[in-house]
Design a protein around this motif. Sequence first.
Motif, PDB file in Angstrom:
ATOM      1  N   CYS A 134       0.761  -1.198   0.050  1.00 18.80           N
ATOM      2  CA  CYS A 134      -0.042   0.062  -0.039  1.00 18.80           C
ATOM      3  C   CYS A 134       1.111   1.270   0.040  1.00 18.80           C
ATOM      4  N   LEU A 136       0.003   4.172   0.835  1.00 17.95           N
ATOM      5  CA  LEU A 136      -0.130   4.974   1.854  1.00 17.95           C
ATOM      6  C   LEU A 136       0.326   4.507   3.385  1.00 17.95           C
ATOM      7  N   CYS A 137       0.211   3.135   3.614  1.00 18.60           N
ATOM      8  CA  CYS A 137       0.746   2.494   4.844  1.00 18.60           C
ATOM      9  C   CYS A 137       1.853   1.607   4.746  1.00 18.60           C
ATOM     10  N   ASN A 139       1.731  -1.169   4.799  1.00 18.20           N
ATOM     11  CA  ASN A 139       1.289  -2.464   5.184  1.00 18.20           C
ATOM     12  C   ASN A 139       0.138  -3.162   4.576  1.00 18.20           C
ATOM     13  N   HIS A 146      -8.488  -3.077   0.995  1.00 14.53           N
ATOM     14  CA  HIS A 146      -7.371  -2.744   1.915  1.00 14.53           C
ATOM     15  C   HIS A 146      -7.846  -1.424   2.088  1.00 14.53           C
ATOM     16  N   CYS A 151      -7.069   0.041   5.677  1.00 11.43           N
ATOM     17  CA  CYS A 151      -5.820   0.879   5.673  1.00 11.43           C
ATOM     18  C   CYS A 151      -5.858   2.006   6.741  1.00 11.43           C
ATOM     19  N   PRO A 152      -5.008   1.816   7.707  1.00 11.70           N
ATOM     20  CA  PRO A 152      -4.946   2.852   8.810  1.00 11.70           C
ATOM     21  C   PRO A 152      -5.108   4.484   8.247  1.00 11.70           C
TER      22      PRO A 152
HETATM   23 ZN   LIG Z   1      -2.800   0.996   3.435  1.00 14.18          ZN
END
Ligand SMILES: [Zn+2]
Length: 155
Positions: A134, A136-137, A139, A146, A151-152
């Motif tokens: 990902c 953005l994160c 993870n 996701h 996704c946090p």
């Molecule tokens: Zn993410």
Amino acid sequence: MLQLKEYVREFMSCEVGDGRFASFWFDNWTDLGQLITLIGDNGPRLLRIRLDARVADATRLGSWHLPAARSDSAQELQIRLIDDIPPPNLNRGSDSFLWRHVPRFSFATWLALRNRLPTRDRLRGWGMDVPSSCLLCSNGLETHDHLFFSCPFSL
Ligand SMILES: [Zn+2]
């Protein structure tokens, strides 16, 4: 976990017609938001209305039919229904849905609903050499599920 379809419906408003399609708990058919959020997870037990009930299931003989309110939010709902919202009626046709949010957001949601956003898993599926994690994160794999549900950074 919510299905994507239910997630999208959170961002739509519903105009009740015959009440046979709109979800009592999950669709925005009052101006109180999703009733499962307003009343809480024990709502189905409090109001004796199943989690998968349609709006029409809260009526009997053409009138709203709910047990005596046992919480402030349940009372707020009952007052709103009786004062402002006519019960579903077969003569009004099917329930209809409208976007509540800005068009750009709605378009992104529409793409997501159709599984069309260019997420990295899809780019890789098209043969592009991009990382699968990902953006953005970092993870987890960057997929629709996701981005929308785990996704946090986007929750
Ligand atoms: Zn993410």
